[in-house]
Design a protein around this motif. Structure first.
Motif, PDB file in Angstrom:
ATOM      1  N   SER A 112      39.825  38.533  60.526  1.00 48.01           N
ATOM      2  CA  SER A 112      38.486  38.925  60.105  1.00 48.01           C
ATOM      3  C   SER A 112      38.105  40.372  60.403  1.00 48.01           C
ATOM      4  N   SER A 113      38.637  40.961  61.478  1.00 42.86           N
ATOM      5  CA  SER A 113      38.133  42.269  61.895  1.00 42.86           C
ATOM      6  C   SER A 113      39.228  43.340  61.901  1.00 42.86           C
ATOM      7  N   VAL A 114      38.835  44.565  61.614  1.00 44.20           N
ATOM      8  CA  VAL A 114      39.743  45.713  61.593  1.00 44.20           C
ATOM      9  C   VAL A 114      40.300  45.950  62.996  1.00 44.20           C
ATOM     10  N   GLN A 115      41.597  46.220  63.065  1.00 43.35           N
ATOM     11  CA  GLN A 115      42.269  46.479  64.341  1.00 43.35           C
ATOM     12  C   GLN A 115      42.779  47.916  64.383  1.00 43.35           C
ATOM     13  N   LYS A 116      42.553  48.579  65.507  1.00 42.16           N
ATOM     14  CA  LYS A 116      43.033  49.952  65.667  1.00 42.16           C
ATOM     15  C   LYS A 116      44.551  49.987  65.681  1.00 42.16           C
ATOM     16  N   ALA A 117      45.156  49.010  66.346  1.00 44.08           N
ATOM     17  CA  ALA A 117      46.622  48.890  66.378  1.00 44.08           C
ATOM     18  C   ALA A 117      46.963  47.440  66.079  1.00 44.08           C
ATOM     19  N   GLY A 118      47.403  47.185  64.857  1.00 44.36           N
ATOM     20  CA  GLY A 118      47.705  45.813  64.461  1.00 44.36           C
ATOM     21  C   GLY A 118      47.528  45.618  62.974  1.00 44.36           C
ATOM     22  N   ALA A 119      47.079  44.422  62.583  1.00 43.23           N
ATOM     23  CA  ALA A 119      46.932  44.101  61.169  1.00 43.23           C
ATOM     24  C   ALA A 119      45.789  43.116  60.996  1.00 43.23           C
ATOM     25  N   TRP A 120      45.193  43.097  59.809  1.00 42.60           N
ATOM     26  CA  TRP A 120      44.026  42.248  59.575  1.00 42.60           C
ATOM     27  C   TRP A 120      43.888  41.971  58.080  1.00 42.60           C
ATOM     28  N   THR A 121      42.982  41.051  57.753  1.00 40.38           N
ATOM     29  CA  THR A 121      42.731  40.728  56.347  1.00 40.38           C
ATOM     30  C   THR A 121      41.253  40.465  56.116  1.00 40.38           C
TER      31      THR A 121
END
Length: 449
Positions: A238-247
């Motif tokens: 659900s949420s934007v990640q500084k280091a990682g992945a999201w949708t």
């Protein structure tokens, strides 16, 4: 010469025995059950000593090292005696690790680890990387190392296998999620199960990557008392990640390398919210390993999942028949139920593992019929008596499928997602899924009135 005893002559046991023999160890294989004729013939060819139908305690307790099948409980009397005698007891993956020069992507989790493993391997293979597949899916890692090593290995790791790790160190480790399962193996304490899963990270260092699910409560609980040495990346639904992945359920977004990567959800060949997470995990690992954005999108499009995981068997008279026999716990079934907005005829039941069905209550509003498939269905029936108007039971999967056809109307889905183990009526979840497939394929179209 070091004496190695291999307990269990299954896929991993035979592979470990063969690799140990190739490395000039004295090897003895012991299996309390019967060993297949093909495996016995292979051990005889390689002059590997073995026994079946028993465990010779004196011989086993004289070992310098024991490689134990993950299916054998550490609480088994002989295993306890070996441990008290100071004999190291490891898993086949731990043994194989010393004989590979490849980098390891290790994947664990209660749900989704097989799909994530197969998808990671597929993305890397399709991109042309030198990659192998092993662990809790596919062929024995030790057995493959007899003839072939790869630059990368994608390895599915169960908690039972992780319990046998000592020096095993992934370059990339993924923990998809943790939900209560196999608690009989862990003294019915969720803390022990969490500790087991986190064992996959224990040897990692700062140059390695650990990938975890930020919305998973039990994963976060495990982090409260575990210090992961690897660089950590986060997956979010659900949420934007500084280091990682999201949708955002329209795009898959990755910030795991120097470049930002975005792939349309429509490019995925597998559906369901849980598979968006699986794709985020697999895509992150693949990008770190060297797959580029174009190769990633192409791989997502061409991937075909393993059987028995939300597998469309057939559509007939407008009714889809879905095989999710691998849904052997409540959380896996929750994913399946949440993936369909259609009216559902839900086939469930089997060996209850202490299930709390209340977590499924919000997801059954569109279930118009529940078909209980098991020897003891009382708990399942009681759990949904207020939510589902039509509940019936059978011990015959063909009858369950026939009822599904009778009850189904165009646009409906007949979903086999048991939320239970299969051992009351079937050999395993694969047997249950195959019998479901056969029953569905034997259906005849409804006669037109």
């Amino acid at each position: 010469m070091k004496n190695i005893v291999v307990l269990g002559a299954g896929e991993s046991g035979l592979g470990a025995a063969m690799l140990a023999r190739q490395k000039d160890y004295a090897v003895f294989v012991s299996d309390a059950g019967q060993i297949s004729s093909a495996r016995k013939a292979e051990m005889e060819r390689l002059e590997i000593a073995f026994e079946e139908g028993k465990h010779s305690e004196e011989k086993i307790l004289s070992a310098d090292l024991i490689i134990k099948s993950p299916g054998i409980s550490p609480k088994a009397e002989l295993v306890v005696k070996a441990s008290l005698a100071g004999i190291p007891i490891i898993d086949e993956l731990e043994f194989a690790f010393d004989y590979s020069k490849g980098k390891v992507i290790a994947i664990t989790g209660t749900n989704g680890k097989t799909t994530t493993t197969l998808l990671t391997y597929h993305l890397m293979k399709e991109a042309g990387l030198d990659v192998g597949l092993a662990g809790n899916v596919g062929k024995s890692w030790a057995g493959q190392l007899l003839t072939t090593d790869h630059e990368w290995w994608v390895i599915e790791c169960s908690s039972f296998q992780i319990d046998g790790f000592v020096d095993f160190k992934p370059a990339i480790a993924i923990l998809c999620n943790i939900t209560p399962d196999h608690l009989d193996r862990y003294d019915y304490k969720i803390e022990n199960y969490i500790d087991s899963k986190f064992g996959i990270f224990k040897n990692m260092m700062s140059e390695d990557r650990a990938i975890l699910f930020v919305e998973d409560r039990l994963t976060l609980q495990g982090l409260d008392k575990t210090n992961i040495g690897a660089s950590t990346l986060w997956i979010s639904g659900s949420s934007v990640q500084k280091a990682g992945a999201w949708t955002d359920e329209k795009m898959l977004s990755f910030a795991v390398t120097d470049q930002s990567v975005h792939v349309s959800v429509d490019s995925l060949s597998i559906k369901g919210k849980h598979n968006l997470l699986n794709a985020l995990f697999a895509g992150s690992a693949a990008l770190i390993a060297g797959v580029n954005e174009m190769e990633l999108e192409k791989g997502f499009q061409t991937f075909k999942n393993a059987p028995h995981r939300m597998e469309l068997i057939r559509e007939m008279d407008g009714v889809k028949f879905i095989n999710d026999s691998k849904g052997t716990n409540v959380e896996a079934t929750a994913y399946a139920l949440a993936s369909y907005g259609n009216p559902l005829i839900w086939i469930a039941g089997g060996v209850d593992k202490g299930n709390d069905y209340s977590v499924l209550a919000p997801l059954v509003a569109n279930v118009k019929s529940l078909i209980c498939l098991g020897k003891d269905n009382e708990k399942l029936k009681k759990a949904f008596a207020e939510e589902i108007a039509d509940i019936r039971e059978t011990q015959d999967i063909a009858e369950a499928v026939n009822w599904g056809q009778e009850l189904g109307e165009s646009g409906d889905v007949v979903l086999l997602s048991p939320a239970c183990a299969s051992f009351d009526l079937f050999k395993n979840y694969e047997d249950r899924g195959m019998q479901f497939r056969v029953a569905v394929e034997n259906l005849k179209p409804k006669a037109i009135a």
